[in-house]
Design a protein around this motif. Structure first.
Motif, short mmCIF file in Angstrom:
data_model
loop_
_atom_site.label_atom_id
_atom_site.label_comp_id
_atom_site.label_asym_id
_atom_site.label_seq_id
_atom_site.Cartn_x
_atom_site.Cartn_y
_atom_site.Cartn_z
N LEU A 34 -2.58 106.33 28.33
CA LEU A 34 -2.69 106.94 29.65
C LEU A 34 -1.40 107.65 30.04
O LEU A 34 -1.42 108.80 30.50
N VAL A 35 -0.26 106.97 29.86
CA VAL A 35 1.05 107.57 30.20
C VAL A 35 1.30 108.81 29.35
O VAL A 35 1.72 109.85 29.86
N ALA A 36 1.02 108.71 28.03
CA ALA A 36 1.22 109.85 27.13
C ALA A 36 0.30 111.01 27.52
O ALA A 36 0.74 112.17 27.62
N LEU A 76 2.79 118.71 30.93
CA LEU A 76 3.48 119.66 30.06
C LEU A 76 2.62 120.88 29.79
O LEU A 76 3.12 122.02 29.84
N VAL A 77 1.35 120.66 29.51
CA VAL A 77 0.43 121.78 29.26
C VAL A 77 0.28 122.62 30.53
O VAL A 77 0.31 123.86 30.49
N SER A 84 11.39 124.18 33.50
CA SER A 84 11.79 123.09 34.38
C SER A 84 11.11 123.22 35.74
O SER A 84 10.54 122.26 36.27
N ASN A 85 11.14 124.43 36.31
CA ASN A 85 10.51 124.67 37.61
C ASN A 85 8.99 124.52 37.53
O ASN A 85 8.35 124.02 38.46
N SER A 86 8.41 124.99 36.42
CA SER A 86 6.96 124.91 36.25
C SER A 86 6.50 123.46 36.15
O SER A 86 5.47 123.08 36.71
N PHE A 87 7.28 122.63 35.43
CA PHE A 87 6.95 121.21 35.32
C PHE A 87 7.06 120.54 36.69
O PHE A 87 6.21 119.72 37.07
N PHE A 88 8.10 120.89 37.42
CA PHE A 88 8.29 120.34 38.77
C PHE A 88 7.11 120.73 39.66
O PHE A 88 6.57 119.89 40.41
N PHE A 89 6.67 121.98 39.56
CA PHE A 89 5.54 122.45 40.36
C PHE A 89 4.27 121.69 39.98
O PHE A 89 3.51 121.25 40.86
N ALA A 90 4.04 121.51 38.67
CA ALA A 90 2.86 120.78 38.21
C ALA A 90 2.86 119.35 38.77
O ALA A 90 1.82 118.84 39.20
N GLY A 114 -6.22 116.86 37.80
CA GLY A 114 -4.90 116.23 37.78
C GLY A 114 -4.71 115.19 38.87
O GLY A 114 -4.05 114.17 38.65
N ILE A 115 -5.27 115.42 40.05
CA ILE A 115 -5.09 114.47 41.16
C ILE A 115 -5.76 113.12 40.85
O ILE A 115 -5.13 112.07 41.01
N PRO A 116 -7.03 113.10 40.38
CA PRO A 116 -7.60 111.80 39.97
C PRO A 116 -6.82 111.14 38.83
O PRO A 116 -6.65 109.91 38.82
N LEU A 117 -6.35 111.95 37.87
CA LEU A 117 -5.55 111.41 36.78
C LEU A 117 -4.27 110.78 37.31
O LEU A 117 -3.85 109.70 36.86
N ASN A 118 -3.66 111.42 38.30
CA ASN A 118 -2.44 110.89 38.91
C ASN A 118 -2.71 109.56 39.61
O ASN A 118 -1.90 108.63 39.52
#
Length: 252
Positions: free
Chosen positions: A13-15, A22-23, A94-100, A130-134
């Motif tokens: 799950l964490v991976a 990242l994607v 870096s910014n894109s990951f932060f935004f995601a 992504g929100i349910p996954l989070n």
């Protein structure tokens, strides 16, 4: 066997969660970076034209320039300084990951957002899954941390302590540890890196981890400061585990 299976599921799950981020970051970067570059070039040309003709501008032309300037700033383009600043992208990895991370955590500062049609449509589907996954990720991490609480409680119980006192001390321990690790220490880090006061660092940390996300304070946005590579990636990871700590408190 059940314990090993649970650990494997947690690891997967964490991976999977971080691969998803990242994607998402890579796709946002690919969709938005070119459009941002064009926008920055247009802002630079607007600034150059203004500097050459500002003494001859009429009132309507001046008002139009101000509207264009405000729109550029709202889109994350700050036409100040020399041209080298326009080479720095709001949509680097870096910014894109932060935004995601801010999308799936529902913080949504509002200082960075997709402007292309492709980026906006992708953001809808990215958030939709992504929100349910989070939520699942935070629940699982919170569950893992609650197992540590049980082990601590078992240790204290074996020492002869009463259950009510154990419950109180366990909650107090994780509350105090979390405040230190996720609020107090990061605020010192933000004070050094961003040049904020300590109270501003505490304020930013709380507003972020509570997912209020006003957007009045956002990391890595000051054009006059140099940030190390992947600074915002580290902040995004701090946010995710800080939210897991809050999930633990709810479990307790």
């Amino acid at each position: 066997k059940a314990m090993c299976s649970g650990k494997l599921q947690t690891a997967l799950l964490v991976a999977g969660y971080f691969v998803y981020l990242l994607v998402g970051a890579a796709v946002f970067q690919a969709l938005e970076r070119t459009a941002e570059k064009q926008e920055k070039m247009a802002a630079a040309q607007m600034k150059e034209a203004f500097l050459q003709n500002f003494t001859q501008l009429t009132v309507p032309e001046m008002e139009q320039f101000m509207k264009n300037l405000i729109e550029a700033i709202q889109n994350g383009v700050y036409p100040v300084g020399n041209e080298s600043q326009f080479e720095e992208s709001n949509w680097d990895f870096s910014n894109s990951f932060f935004f995601a991370g801010t999308v799936v955590s529902t913080i949504g500062y509002g200082t960075l957002h997709p402007k292309t049609a492709g980026g906006q449509i992708f953001c809808v589907f990215f958030a939709l899954f992504g929100i349910p996954l989070n939520i699942v990720f935070l629940h699982r991490v919170g569950k893992m941390l609650s197992l540590l609480c049980k082990k601590l409680g078992k240790f204290l119980y074996e020492k002869g302590m009463r259950k009510k006192k154990i419950t109180f001390l366990t909650l107090l321990f994780f509350l105090a540890t979390g405040i230190l690790v996720f609020l107090c220490l990061p605020s010192v880090f933000f004070q050094i890196t961003e040049g904020w006061s300590y109270s501003e660092g505490i304020y930013f940390a709380f507003i972020t981890l509570s997912t209020i996300g006003f957007g009045d304070y956002v990391v890595g946005k000051q054009s006059d400061r140099k940030y190390f590579s992947y600074y915002r990636v580290l902040v995004a990871i701090w946010i995710l585990f800080g939210l897991a700590w809050i999930a633990l408190l709810f479990n307790l």
